[in-house]
Design a protein around this motif. Structure first.
Motif, short mmCIF file in Angstrom:
data_model
loop_
_atom_site.label_atom_id
_atom_site.label_comp_id
_atom_site.label_asym_id
_atom_site.label_seq_id
_atom_site.Cartn_x
_atom_site.Cartn_y
_atom_site.Cartn_z
N PRO A 287 0.85 -1.20 0.00
CA PRO A 287 0.00 0.00 0.00
C PRO A 287 0.87 1.24 0.00
N LEU A 383 -4.89 0.78 -11.28
CA LEU A 383 -3.81 0.85 -10.29
C LEU A 383 -3.57 2.29 -9.84
N LYS A 386 -2.61 3.02 -6.42
CA LYS A 386 -1.41 2.36 -5.90
C LYS A 386 -0.11 2.90 -6.50
N GLY A 389 2.75 3.03 -4.31
CA GLY A 389 3.04 1.81 -3.54
C GLY A 389 4.34 1.18 -3.98
N THR A 458 8.70 2.35 -6.67
CA THR A 458 7.23 2.39 -6.72
C THR A 458 6.69 1.97 -8.09
#
Ligand SMILES: Cc1cc2nc3c(=O)[nH]c(=O)nc-3n(C[C@H](O)[C@H](O)[C@H](O)COP(=O)(O)O)c2cc1C
Length: 786
Positions: A287, A383, A386, A389, A458
């Motif tokens: 996350p 996505l 995210k 993330g 990321t």
């Protein structure tokens, strides 16, 4: 297992690739080899120390050609080594090899790297175990590549068995052994003889007129073979072979259970659909952390978050190690209403002595994908929440490493076990490499390290910096994307697009420069996982530019056209039914980035081996550089102006553009040099003729033909060097053809000249051959781009 049943399934896949095609093709072959039970390894040619070239027995090469028949940069050192060893005729008698060459018949030296490699290996006693494949980008590489790969497995199995049959004695005296000699069978020998006589003829004829024919013949041979394969259903087997049970459960070391689809009817055999690249990557996404402080992520948006790593990593060639430069200035070279916008930019280099610049240098710029493309893609993949993330990339198959460009992402996510098999631990902010090798003027970025430690891994950074979102997807990728559609119609259409029957529509899509985000937007139900997308997307490579100043003060100036255009990605099926149109601005990767970069911003660059070097001061030079192709010649002019005593040998420039008013690049500098007697300028203007001062419409090649007698005189008698820089497909070819004509006419007017050269008749083939000879002598140098 008795010794005569032993099978030596060791094979190395080696590649040389400038823009990633050869790398990705060889990587896919290597993956398939692993699945077929070969003990395979995969390396770039310049890593020859890692794989100990001299001890390898079976090698499959996939090599492209770049520049003007040049090998890719990542094989430069390998060639030096090969040249040395191949001087001994027996150096590689132990080696069996196959070569797949990638090239483009729009360039004059078609697949020169593959041809050269094949010749040198053969001269050193190595034995080709499978026919040479020469794939042509101009007509569609898949037409050659796919059947070539299909036929490769049988040959590899055969030679593996041959080596095995010889048991312990296999290592010695292989060449004389019957099994080995029969490797190719009668057909193989015939093919080899045909190739040999082809090469003998080649030596007689000039490269240029010969090459398209060769590509055609290779393609025809491949096509025949492909039909045979299709009949045996082998393509389907190869395509679906990826579905082995051991892949699914990740059980290492256990021989895979492979379902053989040979007897089933294959989709690809029926429709000419290429095989989908095998699934390799896995991803785990943590996350996202709370949003960073405002501006934190963007403060060095112009640098990859891992730039400190790159700058301090020990590359094999320190000269080409990336470093951070700063954008000092940028100004237009064209008028506001010019059709193309050309900018002149200047970079401040960190330490002048480190770069050892010379006129004619070139360098690479590392630029990210357009952030809007990344956003569109994240949305399509669902996505978008995210993006920040942390992502860990792993391999589905323990035996296979993830591709090099994704390796920095092989980290565990948040300390928990990621599904990535080759995961290591994410470096903490404190373990981020120090910036000791980054020049001091740029150490301000060190403070950025802690922040970038997270950003480096990321989802957003992998899509921004690691993979190319701008290139239109290859047909194989479309084939794979078809399997990611929820909607049957989307799937069918993607399958069709990837097939041979879909070539027309596919070309239409490509012509619209539809990258992956745009293509996916046309197929809304297509939702590949991030892992699948990483399997399919090519690495994002740096872009190359010529330095256009003489080296001084640690600065590089360079000129570039801003590639920006707003097109509609029309649904390629629009004629069949309802129209689907995606509106997305499409632009080049690097030039819009450079055009928008704030002054003072850092950017990552690296020197490239120079395409051109200025001839000694007493050698006349003829330079042909329309548009931004003039850039290296501005550096040449500056360099000669700095030499003392001033060189007397003439400098003659053929420059071309559309209009004297709008895009006459470096006009003042060129006209001043002409007035000062340092330059002879022949300028051509394709649209406005250049007005009263220049007069007449035309292209550089027209001006060359007009001055043909003088050019030929300088080349033939004055030993001048001729440089050509710019577009390969149009200008490069036309200038070459013009030179051929010029030499033929000169020989007609000076019949004694061909005789002096030992040439009976200077016809176009002889003239082309002479140009090839001058190229080898570095008197005809070309730096061309697509
Ligand atoms: C700047 C440039 C120069 C090229 N020069 C040649 C050439 O001289 N001969 C040739 O056969 N192909 C040439 N090509 C075509 C490439 O070999 C072909 O596009 C190939 O697929 C690239 O593979 P790679 O991505 O592995 O480097 C050139 C391509 C580019 C972009």
């Amino acid at each position: 297992m008795s010794s005569d049943k032993f099978v030596d399934k060791q094979v190395a896949f080696l590649y040389a690739s400038q823009t990633g095609n050869a790398e990705s093709i060889s990587h896919n072959i290597y993956l398939e080899a692993i699945r077929r039970g070969f003990r395979a390894s995969h390396h770039v040619l310049d890593d020859y120390r890692k794989f100990n070239f001299d001890s390898l027995r079976t090698i499959v090469f996939v090599v492209s050609t770049t520049g003007d028949g040049d090998p890719p940069d990542n094989s430069a050192r390998f060639w030096r080594v090969l040249r040395k060893s191949s001087k001994q005729s027996e150096a590689y008698v132990h080696l069996r090899y196959a070569v797949l060459g990638l090239g483009d018949t729009n360039y004059s030296n078609f697949c020169n790297t593959a041809q050269r490699l094949d010749k040198q290996l053969e001269e050193a006693g190595a034995r080709r175990f499978y026919r040479k494949g020469l794939a042509d980008d101009a007509t569609g590489m898949e037409d050659v590549v796919e059947p070539w790969i299909d036929g490769l497995w049988e040959k590899l199995e055969e030679i593996a068995e041959c080596s095995g049959k010889k048991g312990e004695g296999a290592e010695e005296g292989e060449k004389g052994e019957k099994g080995e000699e029969g490797e190719e069978g009668e057909e193989g020998e015939e093919a080899k003889e045909a190739e040999e006589s082809e090469e003998a003829k080649e030596a007689e004829e000039a490269k240029e007129p010969k090459e398209p024919k060769e590509a055609k013949e290779a393609n025809e041979a491949n096509e025949a073979e492909e039909m045979n394969k299709a009949a045996s259903g082998d393509q389907a087997a190869a395509g679906l072979g990826a579905l082995s049970l051991s892949d699914a459960d990740g059980s290492a070391g256990i021989p895979p259970v492979v379902l053989d689809f040979r007897a089933m009817s294959g989709l690809s055999a029926l429709t000419g659909v290429p095989r989908a690249p095998a699934a390799l990557c896995t991803t785990a996404i943590a996350p996202p952390p709370p949003p960073p402080a405002p501006g934190a992520r963007d403060s060095a948006a112009s640098l990859p978050p891992w730039h400190l790593d790159i700058c301090s990593s020990s590359t094999s060639d320190p000269e080409q190690q990336p470093f951070v430069a700063v954008l000092r200035s940028r100004e237009p070279l064209t008028s506001d209403d010019a059709v193309k916008r050309t900018l002149l930019a200047e970079l401040q280099l960190p330490a002048p002595d480190r770069t050892r610049s010379r006129a004619g240098d070139a360098f690479n710029v590392y630029a990210p994908n357009d952030p809007r493309k990344v956003t569109a893609l994240l949305q399509q993949l669902r996505l978008d929440g995210k993006a920040g993330g942390r992502v860990a990339v792993g391999s589905l198959d323990e035996r296979i490493a993830v591709p090099v460009h994704l390796r920095r992402f092989t980290t565990t996510v948040g300390g928990s076990a990621a599904s990535a098999t080759s995961a290591t631990t994410v470096p903490s902010a404190t373990t981020v490499p120090s910036a000791t090798t980054v020049p001091s003027a740029h150490t301000a970025h060190t403070a950025h390290a802690a922040r970038t430690a997270h950003a480096a891994h990321t989802v957003d950074s992998v899509l921004r910096w690691a993979v190319d979102l701008h290139q239109p997807p290859k047909r194989q990728a479309l084939r794979a994307l078809a399997d990611c559609c929820a909607d049957a119609e989307d799937r069918e259409r993607l399958l069709f697009l990837s097939s041979r029957q879909g070539t027309g529509q596919y070309e239409r899509l490509r012509a619209q420069s539809a990258g992956v985000p745009e293509t996916l937007a046309l197929f809304p139900s297509c939702r590949p996982t991030l892992a699948r997308l990483l399997d399919l997307l090519p690495p994002l490579l740096p872009r190359s530019y010529s330095v256009c100043n003489a080296p001084q003060g640690g600065r590089w100036r360079f000129a570039f056209n801003v590639v920006e255009y707003a097109l509609e990605a029309a649904d390629p099926f629009a004629q069949r039914e309802e129209q689907a149109v995606v509106r997305m601005e499409r632009r080049g990767v690097c030039t819009p980035f450079l055009a928008a970069l704030p002054l003072g911003a850092p950017l990552l660059v690296a020197r490239r081996p120079a395409a051109f070097r200025l001839a000694p001061a007493d050698v006349p030079v003829i330079m042909v550089g329309p548009g931004t192709g003039v850039a290296p010649f501005i550096g040449f002019l500056e360099q000669r102006a700095m030499q003392r005593p001033l060189p007397e040998a003439p400098m003659w420039l053929f420059f071309g553009c559309r209009s004297a008013q709008h895009d006459f690049l470096f006009r003042r500098q060129l006209e001043d040099a002409q007035e000062a007697g340092r330059l002879r300028l022949s300028a051509s203007f394709s649209r406005d003729g250049g007005g009263a001062q220049y007069g007449g419409r035309g292209y550089v090649q027209d001006a060359m033909v007009e001055n043909g007698e003088e050019i030929a005189e300088l080349m033939a008698q004055g030993k001048a060097v001729i440089y050509v820089c710019g577009d390969a497909k149009g200008m490069g070819k036309d200038v070459n053809a013009a030179l051929v004509g010029i030499l033929v006419r000169y020989a007609e007017a000076h019949p004694e000249w061909p005789a002096q050269l030992g040439v009976a008749k200077m016809d176009p083939a002889a003239a082309a051959k002479l140009l090839t000879q001058w190229a080898a002598e570095k008197r005809y140098l070309r730096d061309l781009w697509a």
